[in-house]
Motif scaffolding. Sequence first.
Motif, short mmCIF file in Angstrom:
data_model
loop_
_atom_site.label_atom_id
_atom_site.label_comp_id
_atom_site.label_asym_id
_atom_site.label_seq_id
_atom_site.Cartn_x
_atom_site.Cartn_y
_atom_site.Cartn_z
N ILE A 135 94.78 -81.39 -50.58
CA ILE A 135 96.04 -80.92 -49.98
C ILE A 135 95.75 -80.95 -48.40
O ILE A 135 94.73 -80.54 -48.00
N VAL A 136 96.58 -81.49 -47.67
CA VAL A 136 96.37 -81.64 -46.14
C VAL A 136 97.59 -80.72 -45.76
O VAL A 136 98.74 -80.58 -46.11
N PHE A 137 97.20 -79.84 -44.42
CA PHE A 137 98.29 -79.19 -43.71
C PHE A 137 98.05 -78.98 -42.43
O PHE A 137 96.95 -79.08 -41.82
N ALA A 138 99.51 -78.54 -41.75
CA ALA A 138 99.33 -78.39 -40.19
C ALA A 138 100.30 -77.32 -40.36
O ALA A 138 100.30 -76.11 -40.87
N GLY A 139 101.75 -77.51 -39.80
CA GLY A 139 102.78 -76.84 -39.57
C GLY A 139 103.61 -77.02 -41.07
O GLY A 139 104.37 -76.12 -41.43
N ASP A 140 103.16 -77.90 -41.94
CA ASP A 140 103.68 -78.05 -43.27
C ASP A 140 102.44 -78.54 -44.12
O ASP A 140 101.38 -78.69 -43.52
N ALA A 141 102.84 -78.60 -45.16
CA ALA A 141 101.60 -79.01 -46.19
C ALA A 141 102.07 -79.92 -47.53
O ALA A 141 103.41 -79.96 -47.63
N PHE A 142 101.39 -80.82 -47.76
CA PHE A 142 101.79 -81.50 -48.94
C PHE A 142 100.38 -81.98 -49.78
O PHE A 142 99.38 -82.06 -49.19
N VAL A 143 100.78 -82.63 -51.03
CA VAL A 143 99.66 -82.93 -51.60
C VAL A 143 99.09 -84.36 -51.36
O VAL A 143 99.92 -85.18 -51.48
N GLN A 144 98.06 -84.34 -51.00
CA GLN A 144 97.39 -85.92 -50.71
C GLN A 144 96.88 -86.41 -51.86
O GLN A 144 97.04 -87.66 -52.05
N LEU A 145 96.12 -85.62 -52.96
CA LEU A 145 95.76 -85.93 -54.21
C LEU A 145 95.90 -85.19 -55.29
O LEU A 145 95.37 -84.08 -55.10
N PRO A 146 96.66 -85.27 -56.19
CA PRO A 146 96.82 -84.49 -57.32
C PRO A 146 95.54 -84.05 -58.11
O PRO A 146 94.64 -85.03 -57.82
N ILE A 147 95.42 -83.11 -58.57
CA ILE A 147 93.99 -82.87 -59.25
C ILE A 147 93.39 -83.70 -60.27
O ILE A 147 94.23 -84.41 -61.06
N THR A 148 92.58 -84.36 -60.01
CA THR A 148 91.74 -85.71 -60.52
C THR A 148 90.33 -85.43 -61.10
O THR A 148 89.65 -84.72 -60.38
N SER A 149 89.75 -86.24 -61.74
CA SER A 149 88.28 -86.61 -62.06
C SER A 149 87.67 -87.42 -61.39
O SER A 149 86.56 -87.97 -61.51
N ASP A 150 88.69 -88.34 -60.71
CA ASP A 150 88.45 -89.73 -60.31
C ASP A 150 88.05 -89.39 -58.84
O ASP A 150 88.67 -89.45 -58.03
N TYR A 151 86.64 -89.23 -58.63
CA TYR A 151 85.98 -89.04 -57.11
C TYR A 151 86.26 -90.34 -56.30
O TYR A 151 86.15 -90.03 -55.34
N ILE A 152 86.19 -91.21 -56.77
CA ILE A 152 86.30 -92.97 -56.02
C ILE A 152 87.53 -92.74 -55.34
O ILE A 152 87.64 -92.84 -54.25
N SER A 153 88.67 -92.37 -56.02
CA SER A 153 89.89 -92.23 -55.61
C SER A 153 90.21 -90.94 -54.51
O SER A 153 90.67 -91.34 -53.48
N ALA A 154 89.61 -90.14 -54.80
CA ALA A 154 89.42 -88.65 -53.97
C ALA A 154 88.97 -89.08 -52.55
O ALA A 154 89.41 -88.86 -51.52
N LYS A 155 87.65 -89.88 -52.56
CA LYS A 155 86.98 -90.23 -51.40
C LYS A 155 87.96 -91.27 -50.52
O LYS A 155 87.94 -91.34 -49.37
N MET A 156 88.66 -92.21 -51.41
CA MET A 156 89.33 -93.00 -50.68
C MET A 156 90.60 -92.41 -50.03
O MET A 156 90.92 -92.66 -48.61
N PHE A 157 91.25 -91.51 -50.50
CA PHE A 157 92.36 -90.71 -49.80
C PHE A 157 91.64 -89.95 -48.83
O PHE A 157 92.39 -89.70 -47.83
N LEU A 158 90.29 -89.24 -48.93
CA LEU A 158 89.99 -88.51 -47.92
C LEU A 158 89.67 -89.43 -46.46
O LEU A 158 89.68 -88.71 -45.44
N ASP A 159 89.28 -90.75 -46.57
CA ASP A 159 88.94 -91.63 -45.51
C ASP A 159 90.27 -91.78 -44.66
O ASP A 159 90.11 -91.92 -43.48
N ASN A 160 91.55 -91.59 -45.29
CA ASN A 160 92.73 -92.02 -44.56
C ASN A 160 93.31 -90.71 -43.75
O ASN A 160 94.37 -90.81 -43.22
N ILE A 161 92.88 -89.49 -44.08
CA ILE A 161 93.16 -88.32 -43.37
C ILE A 161 92.98 -88.32 -41.99
O ILE A 161 91.83 -88.63 -41.31
N SER A 162 94.12 -88.02 -41.26
CA SER A 162 94.35 -87.72 -39.94
C SER A 162 95.30 -87.03 -39.36
O SER A 162 96.41 -86.62 -40.25
N PRO A 163 95.57 -86.20 -38.26
CA PRO A 163 96.50 -85.34 -37.80
C PRO A 163 97.81 -85.97 -37.83
O PRO A 163 98.79 -85.48 -37.95
N SER A 164 97.98 -87.25 -37.73
CA SER A 164 99.20 -88.43 -37.67
C SER A 164 99.95 -88.16 -38.96
O SER A 164 100.96 -88.62 -38.91
#
Length: 329
Positions: A135-164
């Motif tokens: 989950i990413v949050f600032a003044g609002d919050a949303f699910v970036q990646l639903p709970i999963t066992s797929d760590y490869i996808s999780a790392k891909m989503f993690l790379d795209n995270i930024s304040p924008s």
Amino acid sequence: MFRFESPIYLWLLLLIPLLATVYYMSLCNYKKRIKKFGTPELIKRFSSTVSHKRILIKFILSEVILTLLVIMLARPQVGNRIASKKNKKGIETIIALDISNSMLAQDVPPSRLEKSKLMVENLMTKFSEDKIGLIVFAGDAFVQLPITSDYISAKMFLDNISPSLIGTQGTDIGKALNLAIHSFTPNSKIGKAIIVITDGEDNEGGAEEMANEAEKKGIKVFILGVGSKEGTTIPMPNGESLKTPRGEIVKTRLNEKMCKKIAEVGHGVYIHVDNTDLADVILNRELSKLQRGEINNVIYSDFDEQFQGIALIVILLLILESLILERKK
């Protein structure tokens, strides 16, 4: 498993309500201008060939086409081959990552945000039989990646995270905790943890209540405070430091007191993140204490692009929109 390869393009969907607002305003302006030419009955007689209903239908079709094009840009994919599927014993962890502008501060090199992302990546590396959500949050919050066992996808989503990713600034930890609580699976025989990584600034309130709610549901809350108490400036992409509307340079500090209070109310654990790896060691040790339960792990190794069907619908809608004339025969 369904996913978007490039979910950042989904922000373009904000154009849909914006265009609808512009269309409505232009329609109101048109009605005001047309009234200057005469009574409604007279105008209707002289514009009998104009079909306002058809114009509206063409606009709605254009909105639908734009929506589908944005979805195509985000590259919808479906997993087509299961790499592994078996029951293991593990835990469920939701990571709530603060991506407010203050997380760009560099008092914890290379920055608070990059240090946090590195911690999350290291945590994923140590996971083998567990499920993770993001989950990413600032003044609002949303699910970036639903709970999963797929760590490869999780790392891909993690790379795209930024304040924008979130336009609303602030740090609403309460909203992030509430979203995290409702993001776990219904399995009650498994250890669950929420890891909040934040500098604790500009809290919107409600965090302590949500931490207490998580504790009642048997969810362990970890608050990871990243940053220094002395504080520093916030570098922006243009090379300058973040300033207030009055032109004063903003200085950000770790609100450790607030972070500790949230952890205390939720009977959780507060961990300070600094330039060392001590926080990783403490977090891994605490997570190892959680009850491990049966987890059905399904991991997809290949994903098929799903844009073809959407592209076909777009072509058909474009043809339909071009066949609809704005004037009556």
